[in-house]
Motif scaffolding. Structure first.
Motif, mmCIF file in Angstrom:
data_model
loop_
_atom_site.group_PDB
_atom_site.id
_atom_site.type_symbol
_atom_site.label_atom_id
_atom_site.label_comp_id
_atom_site.label_asym_id
_atom_site.label_seq_id
_atom_site.Cartn_x
_atom_site.Cartn_y
_atom_site.Cartn_z
ATOM 1 N N LEU A 1 -20.645 -43.935 -34.439
ATOM 2 C CA LEU A 1 -19.281 -43.495 -34.147
ATOM 3 C C LEU A 1 -18.478 -43.190 -35.412
ATOM 4 N N ILE A 2 -18.584 -44.039 -36.436
ATOM 5 C CA ILE A 2 -17.781 -43.845 -37.644
ATOM 6 C C ILE A 2 -17.947 -42.439 -38.241
ATOM 7 N N PRO A 3 -19.172 -41.922 -38.383
ATOM 8 C CA PRO A 3 -19.310 -40.574 -38.957
ATOM 9 C C PRO A 3 -18.635 -39.484 -38.125
ATOM 10 N N LEU A 4 -18.403 -39.741 -36.843
ATOM 11 C CA LEU A 4 -17.791 -38.731 -35.982
ATOM 12 C C LEU A 4 -16.284 -38.597 -36.220
ATOM 13 N N PHE A 5 -15.617 -39.708 -36.560
ATOM 14 C CA PHE A 5 -14.147 -39.651 -36.636
ATOM 15 C C PHE A 5 -13.562 -39.992 -38.000
ATOM 16 N N ALA A 6 -14.351 -40.554 -38.922
ATOM 17 C CA ALA A 6 -13.799 -41.067 -40.187
ATOM 18 C C ALA A 6 -13.102 -39.982 -41.005
ATOM 19 N N LYS A 7 -13.704 -38.807 -41.098
ATOM 20 C CA LYS A 7 -13.113 -37.724 -41.892
ATOM 21 C C LYS A 7 -11.782 -37.270 -41.293
ATOM 22 N N LYS A 8 -11.740 -37.138 -39.966
ATOM 23 C CA LYS A 8 -10.500 -36.742 -39.289
ATOM 24 C C LYS A 8 -9.418 -37.799 -39.493
ATOM 25 N N LEU A 9 -9.831 -39.068 -39.477
ATOM 26 C CA LEU A 9 -8.865 -40.156 -39.647
ATOM 27 C C LEU A 9 -8.265 -40.126 -41.049
ATOM 28 N N ARG A 10 -9.096 -39.880 -42.053
ATOM 29 C CA ARG A 10 -8.593 -39.802 -43.428
ATOM 30 C C ARG A 10 -7.605 -38.643 -43.586
ATOM 31 N N LYS A 11 -7.913 -37.505 -42.973
ATOM 32 C CA LYS A 11 -7.024 -36.345 -43.062
ATOM 33 C C LYS A 11 -5.708 -36.587 -42.328
ATOM 34 N N SER A 12 -5.779 -37.325 -41.230
ATOM 35 C CA SER A 12 -4.590 -37.596 -40.427
ATOM 36 C C SER A 12 -3.706 -38.665 -41.063
ATOM 37 N N MET A 13 -4.329 -39.630 -41.741
ATOM 38 C CA MET A 13 -3.599 -40.749 -42.338
ATOM 39 C C MET A 13 -3.834 -40.774 -43.835
ATOM 40 N N THR A 14 -3.267 -39.827 -44.538
ATOM 41 C CA THR A 14 -3.517 -39.674 -45.978
ATOM 42 C C THR A 14 -2.943 -40.820 -46.811
ATOM 43 N N LYS A 15 -1.948 -41.529 -46.274
ATOM 44 C CA LYS A 15 -1.329 -42.638 -47.010
ATOM 45 C C LYS A 15 -1.902 -43.998 -46.598
ATOM 46 N N MET A 16 -2.943 -43.964 -45.764
ATOM 47 C CA MET A 16 -3.499 -45.196 -45.222
ATOM 48 C C MET A 16 -4.803 -45.567 -45.913
#
Length: 305
Positions: A107-122
């Protein structure tokens, strides 16, 4: 009384690790400093929190009560800090996400990149572990949330259903099951079935859909990861059940193994995002839920909010 949050963190570390040296390392201070601060706190309280000898550290009866209250105080202080951060920018700061081993690598490889782009300060930390330890870490504030294949029973926790994931049967190309068109679980010989070791919820879920009692060979051939099970099947050692996210496109008619979806209603699991009821940063929960659901393949059924 000059007790502070730092002292409370020290005694919780010692209670968890049962060792002053490792607790000091965890708290990033010297052992003499930690020992001296805890001794000072014990003197001020007028009680002994830890029984010390050269072999083991034991928490006293009163120590257990004090440590329990210290955990609550540390968690409350952490929540105050996170509430303040969230008020400034809900999608900044840090979060920790736990995932069980039968979900994390798929699961992590499916969403991790999108999560980083969405939460750039996180700052995002992932923790892979079995369900019981992840749940315990959420309760004690060591984790913010976890992706689990069971809904929480603890009254302090709540969850959001993310998706439903069907089970697939994996077996060698020359296995007798290859001659059956519509495989049901009653067609599966459990003496061939390879399972994860005890402690993994997927093992219990796999056993729950089996039609006959557990065999002795299942006890002998227990693996610690889905990848080990898959490699055992590839080497012709048996058959196994795997969740849909672990299915690989390269398993086709030319492969040495065959994948077949089990067409039974019970042959699936629901996956949840679990967190504390008092968790204040619900914008993160909503954002993460949406990102995960939008990242899923067609092999799983996305749950609606």
């Amino acid at each position: 009384l000059t007790m502070n949050l730092r002292d409370l963190k020290y005694i919780c570390a010692v209670a968890d690790l049962k060792h002053f040296g490792r607790a000091a390392e965890y708290c990033n201070i010297s052992q003499p400093t930690l020992s001296g601060q805890i001794k000072k706190l014990e003197n001020e309280l007028g009680v002994t929190l830890f029984e010390r000898n050269y072999k083991v550290i034991r928490v006293t009866e009163i120590g257990e009560k004090v440590v329990s209250l210290a955990r609550q105080a540390n968690l409350a202080a952490d929540q105050i800090n996170k509430v303040a951060i969230a008020a400034q920018d809900p999608l900044s700061g840090s979060i920790s996400i736990g995932l069980i081993p039968t979900i994390a690598p798929y699961l992590i490889p499916l969403f991790a990149k999108k999560l980083r782009k969405s939460m750039t300060k996180m700052t995002i930390r992932y923790v892979e572990d079995i369900t019981d330890r992840l749940v315990d870490n959420i309760i004690h504030g060591k984790l913010d949330m976890a992706v689990l294949a069971t809904s929480p029973i603890e009254e302090t926790l709540t969850s959001i259903e993310l998706f439903s994931e069907p089970f697939w049967l994996l077996y060698p190309k020359n296995h007798p099951l290859s001659k059956i068109n519509d495989i049901q679980m009653e067609d599966v010989d459990q003496e061939d079935l390879l399972l994860l070791a005890e402690g993994h919820c997927f093992r219990d879920q796999a056993l729950s859909i089996c039609k006959s009692p557990q065999s002795t060979q299942q006890q002998f051939l227990q693996a610690t990861s889905l990848e080990t099970l898959i490699n055992l099947v590839i080497s012709g050692q048996g058959i196994t059940l795997i969740p849909a996210l672990a299915i690989r496109n390269k398993w086709n008619s030319k492969s040495e193994i065959i994948k077949t979806k089990i067409n039974e209603k019970s042959a699936q699991r629901k996956v949840y995002l679990t967190f504390r009821k008092e968790f204040s940063r619900l914008q993160i929960i909503d954002a993460l839920t949406e990102i995960i659901r939008n990242s899923l393949p067609e092999t799983v059924a996305t749950s609606c909010s």
